[in-house]
Design an enzyme around this catalytic site. Structure first.
Site, mmCIF file in Angstrom:
data_model
loop_
_atom_site.group_PDB
_atom_site.id
_atom_site.type_symbol
_atom_site.label_atom_id
_atom_site.label_comp_id
_atom_site.label_asym_id
_atom_site.label_seq_id
_atom_site.Cartn_x
_atom_site.Cartn_y
_atom_site.Cartn_z
ATOM 1 N N SER A 516 0.846 -1.189 0.000
ATOM 2 C CA SER A 516 0.000 0.000 0.000
ATOM 3 C C SER A 516 0.889 1.249 0.000
ATOM 4 C CB SER A 516 -0.957 -0.042 1.187
ATOM 5 O OG SER A 516 -2.008 0.874 1.021
ATOM 6 N N ASP A 597 -8.426 -5.207 -6.187
ATOM 7 C CA ASP A 597 -8.000 -4.066 -5.376
ATOM 8 C C ASP A 597 -8.499 -2.790 -6.049
ATOM 9 O OD1 ASP A 597 -6.818 -2.113 -3.881
ATOM 10 O OD2 ASP A 597 -4.775 -2.879 -4.073
ATOM 11 N N HIS A 629 -7.263 -5.640 -1.724
ATOM 12 C CA HIS A 629 -6.046 -4.979 -1.243
ATOM 13 C C HIS A 629 -5.254 -5.900 -0.305
ATOM 14 C CE1 HIS A 629 -3.716 -1.329 -1.049
ATOM 15 N NE2 HIS A 629 -3.850 -1.187 0.259
#
Length: 654
Positions: A516, A597, A629
């Site tokens: 991320s 995602d 994600h």
């Protein structure tokens, strides 16, 4: 394959606790949940499974008399004798699935969150109306969808037009749940919020006559708004919901009524559109509408708000210097006192003088512990995982501090490799956390767990750079608008400090890994700080910050972090944009990006892999068509770890 312990619930008489356990069905590639119970106050008591192994039982809740436990399975609510003798009975039988639920204090009514079609809100039976709408839609051969506003998709799901709405239903003497009545009629929003909201976002008043709930009104601004408000509505649905916190344009949530029903406690942020602002604890006088912040001097962001039995104390958890303790906050003075720490306190239940909580550390997954509401030594209540972990080697860990950007004190963590021996040198996994407003701490995770690298023979270094939580709000704020600045300096200085302090680290055999925001940073250091690294691993990272501003779903995040939109502030999106430095990439990189995602769309990873391949840099791409994600399916998780470990070993081999 460890048991995931969560959601403890103390019985009304305080003599037992029920909780949820997730076990892994590896062959079928999924989790299987069950409800367990144990007697409190009996040191010889043994935990026992209450629900049948064939059930996928979640969210245990006690009946008001303590004689039964409710739980969710197959989209409905079930009821089972707390003594474990007798078959489970289906308490609800609705045409639609129930998202989550909460009983009134006397157990005679229950709040239900159900996804229904907005146009059905005007119908006398919105559930039946929605069922017909869904059935008609399923019969259609056309697969296209037309949208006229955002969100079109969120986290990992495309919007289908439904809303999570709050209903109320009567519960009869046999525990059967009656026909639900819509409470949130006219509310264009989800209760609880999606994708991760829970039953802490709504509550009953003590007398059961009023319901409070938190919601963000969607309209056309949902993707760039964090303006949740708390509403009240009569439990008999005789009036429309009333906004109690309209004056605050930031986030208001987690309503907790006082025992006398005169005050509503809740959590509130102050800055609109900033999802990582500090949650202060508020008190609202329901008669006058006056509000006050209880804890303005406490520089921590509270969560998990609950009221003590005597009504004088609020309990809350918060990130705090690399841990996540449980605190008691005096309502009169706002003073916060740590009740339990030594790791990370997750979900907890408070009743009378008993608190039962799930605690993890960097060496142990969750088990349940108990502590007096007045404080004292916490004692272990279950050993479902501690027994298993007794046969597993883990690496010793410790925090360290150094002077980072601006001379500020910054904390890092060091985890030694399993089988550590003095005089030896070890390769290093340098982990970079996501968020970016998050933190590495004394905690256990089933994703990005440093012990998985320690178990492979790597030392692990983790730095809580500027932007991390638990060190005061100013420290958290410091990353916004400065993604590639102070955080990179902290990482560089933290790496140097770790090498100086821990002489067993082999700085010539080190790889950097992140997900991320941590993935963003991996792309950033690939062009700006690639000298130390033998390899890089990037999971769902931001490669092109400009395109991220157009393609992500929660626009408030990208727009706050870059101080505007991509067309208003293009220079901010380009200032720390990894895509602008691909010509300086040289380090072998493993790119991982999942197709569901929607927070950081898969094209970011595909573009980075294309750049690597086109430049002739050794690289691999791992993608999951069925993950978001996070990588959640058991066999996908094993493939993820096997692939990452093989990549690290390939490039750090002597």
């Amino acid at each position: 394959m460890l048991e995931r312990v969560s959601d403890p619930q103390i019985s009304p008489d305080g003599k037992r606790v029920a909780w949820q356990v997730r076990e892994t069905d590896y062959e079928n590639n999924k989790g299987r949940n069950g409800i367990w119970t144990i007697e409190l106050g009996n040191p010889k008591a043994q935990a026992a499974r209450l629900t049948d192994v064939a059930a996928n039982a979640t969210a245990p809740r006690w009946s008001a008399d303590g004689g039964a436990i409710y739980y969710q399975d197959k989209g409905q609510i079930w009821r089972l004798p707390a003594a474990g003798k007798g078959a489970a009975l289906q308490a609800s039988d609705l045409a639609l699935d129930i998202n989550t639920y909460k009983f009134s204090a006397d157990g005679k009514e229950v709040l239900l969150s159900i996804d229904t079609w907005p146009d059905c809100g005007k119908d006398s039976d919105p559930i039946a109306c929605t069922k017909k709408h869904n059935d008609d839609k399923a019969k259609s051969k056309a697969s296209g969808r037309v949208y006229d506003k955002l969100f079109v998709r969120h986290w990992d799901t495309w919007a289908d037009g439904s809303r999570s709405q709050l209903y109320i239903a009567a519960v009869d003497a046999n525990g059967k749940i009656g026909a639900p009545k819509l409470l949130t009629r006219g509310i264009d929003g989800d209760v609880p919020s999606k994708p991760f909201g829970g039953d802490d976002e709504f509550s009953f008043s003590p007398d059961g006559k009023t319901v409070y709930f938190s919601v963000r009104i969607a309209g056309t601004s949902e993707p760039w708004s964090t303006n949740f408000d708390i509403y009240s509505v009569p439990a008999d649905a005789s009036a429309a919901p009333k906004n109690l916190t309209a004056a605050n344009k930031a986030w208001d949530t987690a309503p907790v009524p006082s025992a006398d029903g005169k005050t509503l406690y809740y959590l509130a942020m102050k800055r609109p559109t900033f999802e990582a602002d500090r949650f202060g604890i508020m008190a609202l006088d329901l008669a006058s509408g006056a509000t006050r912040e209880i804890d303005p001097q406490w520089d921590r962001s509270a969560g998990g708000l609950k009221l003590s039995a005597d009504g004088k104390t609020l309990f809350a958890t918060a990130d705090d210097n690399g841990e996540h303790p449980l605190f008691a906050i005096d309502i009169a003075t706002g003073k916060a006192t740590k009740l339990a720490g030594d790791g990370s306190i997750h979900e907890y239940s408070a009743r009378g003088n008993e608190i039962v909580f799930a605690r993890t550390t960097l060496k142990a997954p969750a088990d349940l512990f108990r502590v007096a509401a007045s404080g004292g030594k916490a004692t272990e209540l279950t050993n479902q995982n501690s027994t298993k972990m007794a046969f597993v080697d883990t690496g010793a860990f410790e925090p360290f501090t150094f002077k980072g950007a601006g001379g500020d004190s910054v904390q890092g963590w060091l985890v030694k490799p399993v089988g550590f021996g003095k005089g030896k040198k070890y390769p290093v996994a340098f982990l970079i956390h996501g968020g970016p407003q998050g933190a590495f701490g004394n905690d256990w995770s089933y994703r990005w767990n440093p012990q998985t690298y320690a178990g492979q023979g790597f030392a692990v270094v983790m730095v809580n750079f500027h932007g991390s939580t638990g060190y005061g709000q100013a420290f958290t704020d410091a990353i916004s608008g400065d993604w590639g600045g102070k955080p990179l300096e902290d990482l560089q200085k933290g790496w140097a400090a770790a090498l100086e302090k821990y002489t067993f680290l082999d700085g010539g055999r080190a790889c950097a890994l992140g997900a991320s925001y941590g993935g963003y940073m991996v792309y950033w250091i690939a062009g700006k700080w690639n000298q130390p690294w033998k390899c890089l691993v990037d999971h769902d990272g931001v490669f092109d910050n400009r395109m991220m501003g157009y393609s992500t779903e929660e626009l408030w995040f990208s727009e706050w972090e870059n101080k505007g939109t991509p067309w208003d502030k293009p220079e901010n999106y380009e200032k720390f944009n990894p895509v602008n430095h691909v010509e300086d990439w040289r380090v072998p990189m493993l790119v991982i990006h999942s197709e569901k995602d929607f927070r950081i769309p898969v094209e970011q990873g595909l573009a980075a892999f294309t750049a690597l391949q086109r430049r002739g840099i050794p690289s691999e791409l791992l993608t999951f068509p069925d993950e978001n994600h996070w990588v959640l399916k058991p066999q996908n998780s094993v493939l993820w770890h096997d692939t990452v470990n093989a990549w690290l070993k390939r490039w750090t081999a002597q």
